[in-house]
Design a protein around this motif. Structure first.
Motif, short mmCIF file in Angstrom:
data_model
loop_
_atom_site.label_atom_id
_atom_site.label_comp_id
_atom_site.label_asym_id
_atom_site.label_seq_id
_atom_site.Cartn_x
_atom_site.Cartn_y
_atom_site.Cartn_z
N ASN A 1 22.14 12.83 15.79
CA ASN A 1 23.09 13.17 14.42
C ASN A 1 24.25 13.82 14.58
OD1 ASN A 1 21.02 11.78 12.75
ND2 ASN A 1 19.75 13.75 12.92
N ASP A 2 25.07 13.69 13.45
CA ASP A 2 26.42 13.99 13.43
C ASP A 2 26.74 15.47 13.20
OD1 ASP A 2 29.35 14.07 13.47
OD2 ASP A 2 29.56 13.36 11.44
N TYR A 3 26.55 16.36 14.30
CA TYR A 3 27.08 17.86 13.96
C TYR A 3 27.69 18.22 15.40
CZ TYR A 3 23.49 18.07 10.53
OH TYR A 3 22.81 17.60 9.15
N PRO A 4 28.39 19.20 15.13
CA PRO A 4 29.54 19.71 16.12
C PRO A 4 28.96 19.48 17.71
CG PRO A 4 30.08 21.11 14.22
CD PRO A 4 28.51 20.32 13.95
N GLY A 5 29.79 18.74 18.45
CA GLY A 5 29.21 18.84 19.80
C GLY A 5 28.02 17.81 20.31
N PHE A 6 27.38 17.35 19.03
CA PHE A 6 26.56 16.28 19.30
C PHE A 6 25.32 17.09 20.05
CE2 PHE A 6 30.30 13.59 19.15
CZ PHE A 6 30.46 13.69 17.80
N VAL A 7 24.80 16.36 21.04
CA VAL A 7 24.00 17.05 21.96
C VAL A 7 24.41 17.44 23.36
CG1 VAL A 7 21.76 16.70 23.56
CG2 VAL A 7 21.80 15.88 21.12
N ALA A 8 25.09 16.58 24.06
CA ALA A 8 25.56 16.64 25.32
C ALA A 8 26.55 17.93 25.42
CB ALA A 8 26.52 15.47 25.73
N ASN A 9 27.72 17.74 24.66
CA ASN A 9 28.53 18.87 24.82
C ASN A 9 28.22 20.23 23.94
OD1 ASN A 9 30.67 17.69 26.54
ND2 ASN A 9 31.07 16.29 24.79
N ARG A 10 27.41 20.02 23.15
CA ARG A 10 26.84 21.36 22.46
C ARG A 10 26.10 22.21 23.45
NH1 ARG A 10 23.27 22.08 16.68
NH2 ARG A 10 23.08 24.50 17.10
N ILE A 11 25.63 21.48 24.54
CA ILE A 11 24.61 22.26 25.63
C ILE A 11 25.65 22.29 26.77
CG2 ILE A 11 22.84 21.93 27.23
CD1 ILE A 11 21.26 20.37 24.91
N LEU B 1 35.51 23.13 22.67
CA LEU B 1 35.10 24.41 22.55
C LEU B 1 35.65 25.01 21.03
CD1 LEU B 1 35.14 26.00 25.83
CD2 LEU B 1 33.10 25.90 24.30
N GLU B 2 36.77 24.51 20.80
CA GLU B 2 37.34 24.85 19.59
C GLU B 2 36.71 24.08 18.30
OE1 GLU B 2 41.48 23.91 20.52
OE2 GLU B 2 41.77 25.82 20.98
N VAL B 3 36.29 22.86 18.58
CA VAL B 3 35.48 22.20 17.59
C VAL B 3 34.16 22.86 17.30
CG1 VAL B 3 34.35 19.85 17.10
CG2 VAL B 3 36.41 19.99 17.94
N LEU B 4 33.48 23.28 18.42
CA LEU B 4 32.24 24.07 18.10
C LEU B 4 32.49 25.18 17.55
CD1 LEU B 4 30.84 23.17 21.67
CD2 LEU B 4 29.92 22.36 19.64
N HIS B 5 33.65 25.84 17.98
CA HIS B 5 33.68 27.39 17.40
C HIS B 5 34.11 27.21 15.88
CE1 HIS B 5 36.17 31.49 17.37
NE2 HIS B 5 34.98 31.62 17.24
N THR B 6 34.84 26.08 15.38
CA THR B 6 35.31 26.10 13.95
C THR B 6 34.11 25.39 13.52
OG1 THR B 6 37.59 25.46 14.62
CG2 THR B 6 36.90 24.76 12.46
N GLY B 7 33.33 24.67 13.93
CA GLY B 7 32.26 23.84 13.31
C GLY B 7 31.12 24.92 12.92
#
Length: 297
Positions: free
Chosen positions: A181-191, A243-249
């Motif tokens: 599903n569509d959340y910041p970083g999805f799965v691969a990059n969120r981890i 990381l900036e997308v994750l931090h902002t999101g």
């Protein structure tokens, strides 16, 4: 579905074009710069030669794959008659939104628009089009011809029909699609990105050196590549952008990029693509950088 356009002839774009073409799809490879297209085709040819040398494919297979790819510097010309567009431009939200606005006007309303984004919201990308139900994420892994995984990201409005079709298309490329599903970083990059960021902090705080950190993760955690080497491979600028997308999101300080990463990108040390990151790189082979003092002062 047999006609595909790929936007961007860089590392990911040429790999995606290579993969579709190898499995019999007619591919329009589109880039604004002819030099980038020439470089992309040269990379595809080199990678096909490597497959021939390993006897994974024949010379005839190589010739057929290259014959399936046509290059364009005009997006309008390149997307004529296609059924799927895969955008693989730089990980920049404004650039991607602009591309999807153009694609929405240049392609027939039944064409599926996919993004290879590794972190940017598919829902946000879809919002600039008049077909949000036909916008989806296809996050291939680098190197695309080799790596099996494709993250299939459903935007808020993406239909089951489109999702199922893209899942099946991925399988026809001999990939393993995983729906997320569509959340910041999805799965691969969120981890992955917080791990890379923590490795950079470990270096920044002087806990251990580059080679020591990577050795611990390779030998202790069975990772095929240490996190600092992997960051160089991905591109430090790409790591920073994600990381900036994750931090902002999420608005969570745990995703804040390490100051060392910010400084290295600002200084133009972006990994393999610039020849220097945590390692120095000579035509794809690495040598440990000894001179820089990475620890914070």
């Amino acid at each position: 579905m047999k006609n595909v356009a790929v936007i961007g002839a860089g590392t990911m774009g040429n790999g995606i074009a290579h993969t579709f073409a190898q499995f019999g799809y007619k591919v329009s490879l589109i880039d604004v710069a002819q030099a980038s297209l020439d470089k992309g085709i040269a990379t595809i040819t080199k990678n096909l030669d490597r497959q021939v040398a390993k006897e994974a494919i024949t010379e005839a297979d190589k010739a057929a794959t290259l014959a399936n790819i046509t290059t364009f510097t005009s997006m309008e010309e390149g997307v004529k008659g296609v059924e799927l567009v895969v955008e693989a431009a730089t990980e920049n939200v404004d650039l991607k939104l602009n591309i999807f606005k153009q694609l929405d006007t240049l392609t027939a309303e039944n064409v599926i628009l996919a993004s290879n984004t590794s972190s940017i919201s598919i829902t946000k990308i879809a919002s600039v089009t008049n077909r949000p139900e036909k916008v989806i994420g296809m996050h291939f892994m680098n190197p695309v011809p080799v790596m099996k995984l494709v993250e299939i990201i459903r935007g808020y409005s993406t239909t089951d029909e489109v999702t199922n079709l893209i899942m099946e298309t991925s399988k026809k490329l001999n990939k393993v699609p995983v729906e997320v599903n569509d959340y910041p970083g999805f799965v691969a990059n969120r981890i992955l990105m917080p791990m890379i960021n923590e490795a950079i902090y470990t270096l920044y705080e002087g806990v251990a050196g580059v080679e020591e950190i990577d050795t611990v993760m390779k030998l202790g955690m069975a990772h095929p590549m240490g996190p600092l080497q992997l960051a160089d491979f991905i591109g430090l600028d790409v790591c920073l952008a994600i990381l900036e997308v994750l931090h902002t999101g999420f608005g969570n300080p745990k995703y804040a990029p390490c100051p060392l990463l910010v400084n290295m990108v600002t200084a133009g040390k972006k990994g393999i693509k610039t020849g220097e990151g945590f390692y120095s790189w000579n035509h794809g082979t690495k040598d440990l950088i000894v001179a820089p003092n990475f620890a914070k002062k």
